[in-house]
Structure formats: structure tokens, C-alpha cells
Design a protein around this motif. Structure first.
Motif, PDB file in Angstrom:
ATOM      1  N   TYR A   1       0.836  -1.208   0.000  1.00  0.00           N
ATOM      2  CA  TYR A   1       0.000   0.000   0.000  1.00  0.00           C
ATOM      3  C   TYR A   1       0.869   1.257   0.000  1.00  0.00           C
TER       4      TYR A   1
ATOM      5  N   GLU B   1     -11.520   3.624  -6.220  1.00  0.00           N
ATOM      6  CA  GLU B   1     -11.007   2.429  -5.549  1.00  0.00           C
ATOM      7  C   GLU B   1     -11.062   1.221  -6.473  1.00  0.00           C
TER       8      GLU B   1
ATOM      9  N   LEU C   1      -8.357   1.384  -9.090  1.00  0.00           N
ATOM     10  CA  LEU C   1      -7.026   1.106  -8.540  1.00  0.00           C
ATOM     11  C   LEU C   1      -6.867  -0.365  -8.176  1.00  0.00           C
TER      12      LEU C   1
ATOM     13  N   ILE D   1      -5.976  -0.692  -1.121  1.00  0.00           N
ATOM     14  CA  ILE D   1      -6.150   0.612  -1.777  1.00  0.00           C
ATOM     15  C   ILE D   1      -6.606   1.658  -0.765  1.00  0.00           C
TER      16      ILE D   1
END
Length: 259
Positions: free
Chosen positions: A14, A39, A42, A53
Motif C-alpha cells: 500500500y 477504488e 485502482l 487501496i
């Protein structure tokens, strides 16, 4: 958390994703006003879970480069360029030229500066300010609270606390505009000649209220600066409690090497 070859600790995924998004913003791939990918976008791009994410976006928001709008997602901020706060910003020549420190410094960097006065009037001295001013906690002082803008964006708040026995003889200090050179010029006009300014800085995360006031993401880094203005007689005649958006400032100090 795993370790890489040679025993070095690996960087969490992350964090890697957050760094990549931040670099895209700094490089202009994501421009001011652009939406950060959602989100789900991604998750598909990086092949990770939604939880990863979400943790990455916490890091991105902490950078102060994006703001999150309810129901819309994260948007890249239009932040003004970093400006320097140098050790010569309180030179007497600036005050004689009719410019307070903030306006003088902004003019040198080519920025458009604005100061919004939020409050001027009597206040009970907070404990820390009272101690620095040499008055009893809760004693009446004059408070001047301002919000500073650079190119239309709020970048710092500041509250000055001044001893009542000093300010009661200087009516200009109760006005929104104290005149050319600011409050320091008015204090010197009335015989309070400055010998030095002492500043203490601490980096921390912004509270929810502070973040809102400075248009930052919750938890964004800020610099808390407290300045004492000391006269040639050794008296502190102003304590200024300032909070600055950390991504907007570089601090530059000149430190003599002589004994």
C-alpha cells in the motif's frame, strides 16, 4: 511484514501504491482538479484488495496533495508553490519600507498575498502564552487572530498575544490594519525596540478543525510555530502562535558561527 533478500524489511504494497500516486501528482500526470482513480479502478490496476487501496489512499491524503469530497472521491488540490520563511523576514528595513513580514516575503516570491482578520480584542491569556509573556495565566491580553492566503489558498493561521499594559497605549493595535510595517512597526514607534525574535517549531498532524481551516486533508502534516518578540529591555511584548500547512513552507535560517 516480510523481509527482502539480505534481511532488509520490504516496503508494504500500500505504501508503494501511495508513493506512485503521489509521484504522479508531483510530476503533473495527475493535474490540479483531476480525480484520483476510484477504488475499483485502482484495485484492477494494481491487482490488490480494496483494503490495500484504502490504506494507500490514507497515505496519499496525508501528503496534503488531495482533498476528499463526500460522494465524489479524491481530487488533486490546486496548491500554491512552496515559499521560504527566512531568518531575515523580520528585518527592520522591511518595517521601515511599510511592509509586514508576511507581505514582504510574499512580494519577494512574486505571490499574491491576502490577510483575513478573524478576531481582534481582549482575551484571557492561554497558559503557555501567559508564561512566555510573563503574566498570570488568564490575565487579560490583546489577541489578534489572522488567516493568511497565498494566491487564494489558505496557508497559515496566526494568533498574536500582547500584554494589555503595552497595547492600551497603542490604539493602532486594535485596528484591522495597524498601518505600514504591521504591529511590530507600531510597537517600535512607541519605544519597544526589538532585540530578537525566538521561534520554536514542532511538526505534527492537523486536527479536524485545523485541517478544515487550512483546506487540508484530515491528518495532513502541519508546522506549529511559536514566536516570542523580545525587546532590547529583555521583555517579551508579543507571543505569536502560528499553524502552517507543512507542504507550503521551506524554513531557511542563517546561524552565525562566531562565539
Amino acid at each position: 511484514m516480510g523481509t527482502a533478500a539480505g534481511g532488509e524489511r520490504s516496503v508494504p504494497r500500500y505504501v508503494q501504491i501511495a508513493d506512485e500516486i503521489v509521484q504522479q501528482i508531483r510530476a503533473g500526470v495527475l493535474k490540479p482538479g483531476d480525480m484520483v482513480p476510484s477504488e475499483s479502478e485502482l484495485v484492477e490496476r494494481y491487482g490488490v484488495s480494496g483494503g490495500t487501496i484504502r490504506k494507500a489512499m490514507v497515505e496519499v491524503r496525508a501528503s496534503g496533495l488531495v482533498e476528499t469530497r463526500h460522494g465524489k472521491g479524491s481530487i488533486v488540490k490546486d496548491r500554491p508553490p512552496v515559499r521560504h520563511r527566512s531568518s531575515d523576514r523580520f528585518r527592520r528595513s522591511h518595517r521601515r519600507g511599510g511592509k509586514a513580514a508576511y507581505l514582504a516575503e510574499s512580494a519577494q516570491s512574486g505571490a499574491t498575498a491576502k490577510v483575513s482578520v478573524l478576531y481582534i480584542g481582549p482575551m484571557e491569556a492561554p497558559e503557555d502564552a501567559a508564561q512566555r509573556l510573563g503574566v498570570d495565566a488568564g490575565a487579560q491580553v490583546l489577541a489578534r487572530r489572522r488567516l493568511y492566503f497565498r494566491n487564494g489558498t489558505p496557508v497559515e493561521t496566526a494568533t498574536s498575544y500582547l500584554p494589555w499594559d503595552v497595547v492600551k497605549e497603542i490604539p493602532e493595535l486594535f485596528a484591522e490594519n495597524p498601518g505600514g510595517g504591521g504591529i511590530y512597526a507600531r510597537l517600535e514607534d512607541h519605544g519597544h525596540e526589538f532585540a530578537e525574535f525566538v521561534e520554536t517549531l514542532q511538526a505534527r498532524s492537523a486536527s479536524k478543525t485545523e485541517a478544515s481551516e487550512l483546506a487540508l486533508s484530515p491528518g495532513a502534516p502541519v508546522v506549529h510555530l511559536i514566536r516570542e518578540a523580545r525587546t532590547t529591555e529583555g521583555r517579551v511584548v508579543e507571543v505569536c502562535d502560528t499553524l502552517m500547512a507543512a507542504d507550503q513552507f521551506v524554513f531557511e535560517y542563517r546561524i552565525p558561527a562566531a562565539d
